[in-house]
Write an enzyme that holds these catalytic residues in place. Structure first.
Site, PDB file in Angstrom:
ATOM      1  N   ASP A 104      -4.578   8.249   7.496  1.00  8.68           N
ATOM      2  CA  ASP A 104      -4.898   7.186   6.529  1.00  8.68           C
ATOM      3  C   ASP A 104      -5.056   5.813   7.165  1.00  8.68           C
ATOM      4  O   ASP A 104      -4.796   4.783   6.538  1.00  8.68           O
ATOM      5  CB  ASP A 104      -3.816   7.107   5.424  1.00  8.68           C
ATOM      6  CG  ASP A 104      -3.680   8.421   4.680  1.00  8.68           C
ATOM      7  OD1 ASP A 104      -4.697   9.117   4.534  1.00  8.68           O
ATOM      8  OD2 ASP A 104      -2.567   8.741   4.254  1.00  8.68           O
ATOM      9  N   GLY A 143      -7.797   4.441   7.982  1.00  9.10           N
ATOM     10  CA  GLY A 143      -9.059   3.814   7.560  1.00  9.10           C
ATOM     11  C   GLY A 143     -10.245   4.400   8.324  1.00  9.10           C
ATOM     12  O   GLY A 143     -11.277   3.746   8.487  1.00  9.10           O
ATOM     13  N   LYS A 144     -10.092   5.663   8.742  1.00  9.10           N
ATOM     14  CA  LYS A 144     -11.155   6.331   9.512  1.00  9.10           C
ATOM     15  C   LYS A 144     -12.459   6.390   8.723  1.00  9.10           C
ATOM     16  O   LYS A 144     -13.540   6.182   9.278  1.00  9.10           O
ATOM     17  CB  LYS A 144     -10.717   7.753   9.903  1.00  9.10           C
ATOM     18  CG  LYS A 144      -9.476   7.785  10.773  1.00  9.10           C
ATOM     19  CD  LYS A 144      -8.982   9.200  11.007  1.00  9.10           C
ATOM     20  CE  LYS A 144      -8.457   9.894   9.783  1.00  9.10           C
ATOM     21  NZ  LYS A 144      -7.237   9.322   9.210  1.00  9.10           N
ATOM     22  N   GLY A 155      -8.244  12.793   3.202  1.00  8.00           N
ATOM     23  CA  GLY A 155      -8.802  11.978   2.123  1.00  8.00           C
ATOM     24  C   GLY A 155      -9.312  10.696   2.743  1.00  8.00           C
ATOM     25  O   GLY A 155      -8.520   9.850   3.158  1.00  8.00           O
ATOM     26  N   HIS A 156     -10.621  10.596   2.900  1.00  7.33           N
ATOM     27  CA  HIS A 156     -11.212   9.444   3.589  1.00  7.33           C
ATOM     28  C   HIS A 156     -11.955   8.591   2.573  1.00  7.33           C
ATOM     29  O   HIS A 156     -12.826   9.081   1.858  1.00  7.33           O
ATOM     30  CB  HIS A 156     -12.176   9.918   4.695  1.00  7.33           C
ATOM     31  CG  HIS A 156     -11.484  10.694   5.784  1.00  7.33           C
ATOM     32  ND1 HIS A 156     -12.135  11.193   6.876  1.00  7.33           N
ATOM     33  CD2 HIS A 156     -10.181  11.043   5.937  1.00  7.33           C
ATOM     34  CE1 HIS A 156     -11.263  11.810   7.660  1.00  7.33           C
ATOM     35  NE2 HIS A 156     -10.074  11.745   7.097  1.00  7.33           N
ATOM     36  N   GLN A 182      -6.719  13.351   9.704  1.00  4.58           N
ATOM     37  CA  GLN A 182      -5.313  13.066  10.006  1.00  4.58           C
ATOM     38  C   GLN A 182      -5.202  12.022  11.131  1.00  4.58           C
ATOM     39  O   GLN A 182      -6.117  11.255  11.320  1.00  4.58           O
ATOM     40  CB  GLN A 182      -4.548  14.357  10.365  1.00  4.58           C
ATOM     41  CG  GLN A 182      -4.363  15.313   9.188  1.00  4.58           C
ATOM     42  CD  GLN A 182      -5.584  16.129   8.837  1.00  4.58           C
ATOM     43  OE1 GLN A 182      -6.178  16.769   9.690  1.00  4.58           O
ATOM     44  NE2 GLN A 182      -5.965  16.143   7.581  1.00  4.58           N
ATOM     45  N   THR A 216      -4.773   9.200  -0.820  1.00  8.96           N
ATOM     46  CA  THR A 216      -6.125   9.453  -1.320  1.00  8.96           C
ATOM     47  C   THR A 216      -6.253  10.889  -1.816  1.00  8.96           C
ATOM     48  O   THR A 216      -7.036  11.182  -2.714  1.00  8.96           O
ATOM     49  CB  THR A 216      -7.128   9.221  -0.163  1.00  8.96           C
ATOM     50  OG1 THR A 216      -6.824   7.969   0.444  1.00  8.96           O
ATOM     51  CG2 THR A 216      -8.562   9.181  -0.643  1.00  8.96           C
ATOM     52  N   ARG A 273       2.757   5.961  -0.113  1.00  9.66           N
ATOM     53  CA  ARG A 273       2.917   6.094   1.338  1.00  9.66           C
ATOM     54  C   ARG A 273       4.137   5.301   1.787  1.00  9.66           C
ATOM     55  O   ARG A 273       4.391   4.205   1.271  1.00  9.66           O
ATOM     56  CB  ARG A 273       1.676   5.574   2.057  1.00  9.66           C
ATOM     57  CG  ARG A 273       0.442   6.429   1.781  1.00  9.66           C
ATOM     58  CD  ARG A 273      -0.796   5.828   2.422  1.00  9.66           C
ATOM     59  NE  ARG A 273      -1.993   6.619   2.128  1.00  9.66           N
ATOM     60  CZ  ARG A 273      -3.221   6.109   2.004  1.00  9.66           C
ATOM     61  NH1 ARG A 273      -3.419   4.819   2.141  1.00  9.66           N
ATOM     62  NH2 ARG A 273      -4.229   6.891   1.751  1.00  9.66           N
ATOM     63  N   ASP A 308      -5.599  -8.039   6.559  1.00 15.46           N
ATOM     64  CA  ASP A 308      -5.464  -8.853   5.342  1.00 15.46           C
ATOM     65  C   ASP A 308      -4.178  -8.542   4.580  1.00 15.46           C
ATOM     66  O   ASP A 308      -3.594  -9.421   3.941  1.00 15.46           O
ATOM     67  CB  ASP A 308      -6.674  -8.620   4.419  1.00 15.46           C
ATOM     68  CG  ASP A 308      -6.871  -7.138   4.118  1.00 15.46           C
ATOM     69  OD1 ASP A 308      -7.106  -6.382   5.084  1.00 15.46           O
ATOM     70  OD2 ASP A 308      -6.778  -6.725   2.940  1.00 15.46           O
TER      71      ASP A 308
END
Ligand code: GDP
Ligand code: IMO
Ligand code: MG
Length: 436
Positions: free
Chosen positions: A18, A20-21, A45-46, A232, A307, A313, A341
């Protein structure tokens, strides 16, 4: 954004997934012809955000949103046809074109309903301390069958119905006996019904199925640019991650050659994706985890909910010691640091630079998860910043403290930072000048 100098590239997460791939893959694809998923399955989950729309991709490569890109699902993945066909149907309803741009390997292994059942039952019946917190998608049992070989079914098996029916009958008899004997299950699987269901799936998948190894070699030979999309993260890699709290595939980039069937020399660059902090879903050691209000603030601001499963998380400080270890075997040539951010507004930021165990500093990342669970992180403290970074588009737009923070992460991991995420949208990314 152009990164043409990268050559054929692998995008790999360097934490526990997770990172941000999906966003990085989507951005890079402007310069690539082909995108390849080489490991994992519906546990992934992308997220790709395009304008006001957000897409969550599970088994389909993130490139499926670009009709001019060939999206390939190779033999190293495990495919749940019901989930995959559902994903295809819902994307088509949203206007995404899926046809000749999607290719699926005839060597990929199939997830069957008994895999999902076994996944859930193994978790439910394991002693609390040994539960992995899986995504319940049947990934572990399917990969276990793949490697054990007796009870596995691949996509190609679907296209010889008499053979498929007889093999499935034997497997279902074994699975029913196993589930009844070990877990006391009474709700048995019916081999004929399952065969009918999967043969119907086979017809819907037929137009996409091919030998993706040959396809990729032909594409490489014709000079097409290929992007490999890892699922992953490296710390969830079955060989090198925080075992047993890992997934069942080679998530660390090393899986490209075995999973996609391309030679090691086919990949010229590896983009290591990290968040500016750390997250983990499911169980397993997480030395820098924050269970206080700072962790809760990061979760809320970063929208840190799974996702695939929607689970909150676990959030914590950036663990440079763990990430540098991941970088050893994943081999990133540059870093993408996302979610900078999300850290705005925190007075100070901590970065883990090592571990202590029993009062002694460890020189290496521990192999044993129970030992990793006992370590005490050694922190370096950096100043925070207050400005909202969402509109920053250049390195110079970032507050000085944010620049110092990012530079320090790159230094500690030992890999130059090339991209910085300042929000979920496609355009919320800073591309660093190459010499930085
Ligand atoms: P993946 O599995 O590695 O593709 O990552 P996920 O999609 O599961 O999780 C990443 C989440 O962070 C998604 O909701 C993205 O939209 C979001 N995201 C990606 N990059 C940034 C960023 O730079 N800032 C913020 N605030 N969100 C981001
Ligand atoms: P992406 O590709 C985050 C985690 C699960 C669990 C462990 C084993 O979106 O980064 P599994 O179902 O694979 O047997 O679960 O691995 N996990 C992920 N965590 N992102 C993922 O994928 C994950 N895929 C599996 O939460 O801890
Ligand atoms: Mg994800």
């Amino acid at each position: 954004m152009t990164l043409r100098e990268l050559g054929n590239t692998c995008v790999v997460g360097l934490q526990w997934g997770d990172e941000g791939k999906g966003k990085v893959v989507d951005l890079l694809l402007a310069d690539f012809d082909v995108v390849v998923r080489y490991a994992g399955g519906a546990n992934a989950g992308h997220t790709v955000v395009i304008g006001a729309e957000s897409f969550a991709l599970h088994q389909l490569p993130s490139g499926i949103l670009r009709p001019d890109v060939i999206s390939v699902i190779t033999g190293g993945t495990v495919i749940d046809p019901a989930v995959l066909l559902g994903e295809i149907a819902s994307l088509r309803e949203r206007g995404v074109q899926i046809g000749a741009n999607l290719r699926i390997s005839d060597r990929a292994h199939l997830v069957l309903p008994y895999h999902r059942r076994e996944d859930v039952l193994a978790e439910r019946t394991a002693p609390a301390a040994h539960r992995l917190g899986t995504t319940a998608r049947g990934i572990g049992p399917c990969y276990a069958d793949k490697h054990a070989r007796h009870w596995a079914i691949r996509v190609c098996d679907l296209y010889d119905p008499p053979w498929f029916r007889s093999r499935l009958a034997a497997i279902v008899a074994h699975k029913n006996a196993y589930l009844a004997g070990v877990f006391g299950e009474r709700d048995m699987f019916d081999a004929d019904r399952l065969a009918d269901e999967y043969l119907a799936f086979a017809e819907q998948l037929r137009p996409f199925v091919c030998n993706t190894t040959v396809l990729l070699h032909n594409l490489l030979r014709s000079g097409r640019r290929i992007l490999f999309e890892s699922a992953q993260g490296a710390l969830l890699d079955v060989d090198h991650g925080t075992y047993p709290y890992v997934t069942s595939s080679s998530a660390g980039g090393g899986g490209v050659a075995s999973g996609a069937g391309v030679p090691l020399t086919a990949v010229q660059s590896v983009v290591g994706v990290v968040k500016a902090y750390a997250t983990r879903v499911g169980s397993g050691p997480f030395p820098t985890e924050l269970t206080d209000e700072v962790g809760a603030a990061i979760r809320t601001r970063g929208r840190e909910f799974g996702t695939t499963t929607g689970r909150p998380r676990r959030c914590g400080w950036f663990d440079a010691f763990a990430t540098a270890y991941a970088a050893l075997f994943a081999g990133p040539t540059c870093l993408a640091v996302l979610h900078l951010d999300t850290l705005s507004g925190l007075d100070e930021l901590k970065v883990c630079i090592g571990y202590k165990h029993g009062g002694r500093r460890l020189t290496e990342f521990p192999a044993a998860a129970h030992l990793l669970a006992e370590v005490e992180p050694v922190y370096e403290t950096l100043s925070g910043w207050t400005a909202d970074l969402g509109a920053c588009r250049r390195w110079e737009d970032l507050p000085e403290a944010a620049r110092r923070y990012v530079s320090r992460l790159g230094e500690l991991v030992g890999v130059p930072v090339r991209m910085i995420g300042v929000g979920p949208a496609r355009e919320q990314m800073i591309l660093m000048p190459q010499e930085t």
